[in-house]
Design a protein around this motif. Sequence first.
Motif, PDB file in Angstrom:
ATOM      1  N   CYS A   1       0.841  -1.199   0.000  1.00 23.52           N
ATOM      2  CA  CYS A   1       0.000   0.000   0.000  1.00 23.52           C
ATOM      3  C   CYS A   1       0.874   1.247   0.000  1.00 23.52           C
ATOM      4  O   CYS A   1       2.075   1.187   0.280  1.00 23.52           O
TER       5      CYS A   1
ATOM      6  N   ALA B   1      -3.944   8.992  -6.352  1.00 24.76           N
ATOM      7  CA  ALA B   1      -4.746   7.838  -6.746  1.00 24.76           C
ATOM      8  C   ALA B   1      -4.918   7.781  -8.259  1.00 24.76           C
ATOM      9  O   ALA B   1      -4.859   6.700  -8.870  1.00 24.76           O
TER      10      ALA B   1
ATOM     11  N   GLU C   1      -1.707  -1.252  -8.904  1.00 21.48           N
ATOM     12  CA  GLU C   1      -2.900  -1.671  -8.175  1.00 21.48           C
ATOM     13  C   GLU C   1      -2.804  -1.482  -6.660  1.00 21.48           C
ATOM     14  O   GLU C   1      -3.730  -1.847  -5.931  1.00 21.48           O
TER      15      GLU C   1
ATOM     16  N   PRO D   1      -3.299  -0.137  -3.082  1.00 18.41           N
ATOM     17  CA  PRO D   1      -4.262   0.790  -2.476  1.00 18.41           C
ATOM     18  C   PRO D   1      -3.545   1.994  -1.868  1.00 18.41           C
ATOM     19  O   PRO D   1      -2.384   1.898  -1.450  1.00 18.41           O
TER      20      PRO D   1
ATOM     21  N   GLU E   1      -4.004   4.674   1.191  1.00 17.80           N
ATOM     22  CA  GLU E   1      -4.752   4.869   2.423  1.00 17.80           C
ATOM     23  C   GLU E   1      -4.307   6.132   3.143  1.00 17.80           C
ATOM     24  O   GLU E   1      -3.112   6.461   3.156  1.00 17.80           O
TER      25      GLU E   1
ATOM     26  N   PRO F   1      -9.586   4.627   2.839  1.00 15.50           N
ATOM     27  CA  PRO F   1      -9.132   4.290   1.492  1.00 15.50           C
ATOM     28  C   PRO F   1      -9.534   5.376   0.492  1.00 15.50           C
ATOM     29  O   PRO F   1     -10.611   5.975   0.612  1.00 15.50           O
TER      30      PRO F   1
ATOM     31  N   ARG G   1      -8.852   5.126  -3.273  1.00 12.52           N
ATOM     32  CA  ARG G   1      -9.160   4.690  -4.629  1.00 12.52           C
ATOM     33  C   ARG G   1     -10.633   4.339  -4.843  1.00 12.52           C
ATOM     34  O   ARG G   1     -11.160   4.609  -5.933  1.00 12.52           O
TER      35      ARG G   1
END
Length: 454
Positions: free
Chosen positions: A64, A188, A197, A199, A201, A409, A411
């Motif tokens: 992440c 993002a 891909e 994430p 946060e 989150p 995205r």
Amino acid sequence: MPRASTQNACPALRRLPTRPSRMVQAVVSRLLPLLFRSQGLELSHREAAEGLARAFAAQQSGACNLLIAFRHPSTRDPVVMADLFWNQVPLAARRLKLQLPRPIQLRFLYDRGIPIWAGPVIGWLLQRSGGIAIHRGRLDRPALAQARGALAQGRYPLVVAPEGATNNLSGEMAPLEPGVAQLAFWAAEDLEKANDERPLEVLPIGIHYSWRHPNWIALQARLASLERHLGINCTDAGPDNPETTSRDRLIQIGMNLLKALEQLERLTPDPAQTFIERVEVYRLHGLAKAEAHFGLRAVGNLQERCRRIEQAAWDRIYRESVDQLPPLQRSLADWEAREADLQLTRMRLVEHFTSVSGHYISDRANFDRFAEMLLLVEEAIGWIEDKPWKGQPSLGPERVELRLGRALPVRPRLSQYRSNRREAMQLFMQDLEQALVAMMPDASRETATETGEL
């Protein structure tokens, strides 16, 4: 907040590059516990450190990208956060048997003005600790691009203070600036464009200061010192109701301060106005006067207006090719710089004094809030008199509690952002605000508004 007295125009401010140094970070991290011990500051952060250890372990493994948004009630927050990241998180990772392949390094945004009033040594340390200097009063594209790139690349967590500046109140939060949401959505989008891909946060961190042993005798002594200084008849505190007496004395001191400022600005208060309404009139007058001097439009909230005034003052104090001006032009530039510094001081005082009112200490009458308001009043007097107020006796040792909120989150919100950017950013900021407010132990669950009712 300290300030420099400007007598002459100076060369233009240059961009401060980010020059992280592991050696500097290692030295600073070892000195921080000694600093806290000398200040009597006790840190409480076990759960936050363990939560961050898990988050950093995931980030360093490539699982992440992290944007950390922390409350900013005090100028001590940077060193408290540094100790959390550099000392406590590695210890927590070892307790939890988590792998951190690399030493924790960060990128964080800081105001370009800090090295001006805090000194070049602080500026040097900020650069070498991973800081990205940003001009808050204008669209600083290079700084935003650097922060955006760091967040999208993901090797280093990005740390920001959404409030933008300190309000010196642990129990209430200043309005959040939208820059944190914009950076998150930009990064993002960059991740999607790169087919990355991972994430993204946002981790909220709450910071709350309090006194470990409420010392009402010391508080009353400092109130008496302020009353003597302002020519107010001192009120003896009853042993059974220090809360009520302290609140009334602080409000009376605030009223006397406001009267002095109204006289300075040639303001005639309406007898029917409340204290809060008079503070509002004073604030609007001070901002309008500074804006008129610089030819600025009075638009936006308090923070936005103050930042524009600050930037306009800097543009007149720090000039390109100032040393190449002919003597007469140089003298005029010096004159203009001195006038700009006066307007900047007016803005700082307005910004500072709006935190001084009865609302904060009436909603929850406790020692911590009284002490915070006392420090604000002493600092405001220091601003007016252009010399630090030496408050004695000491109010005693303090504690700072750090809490980690639930990750937000980013995205999953991108589709909404693409269809309605303003609404998506507003909703994101509301969620972040709620997360930060929820971590304030004795908060009134209300954020500061633009009425100055702190």
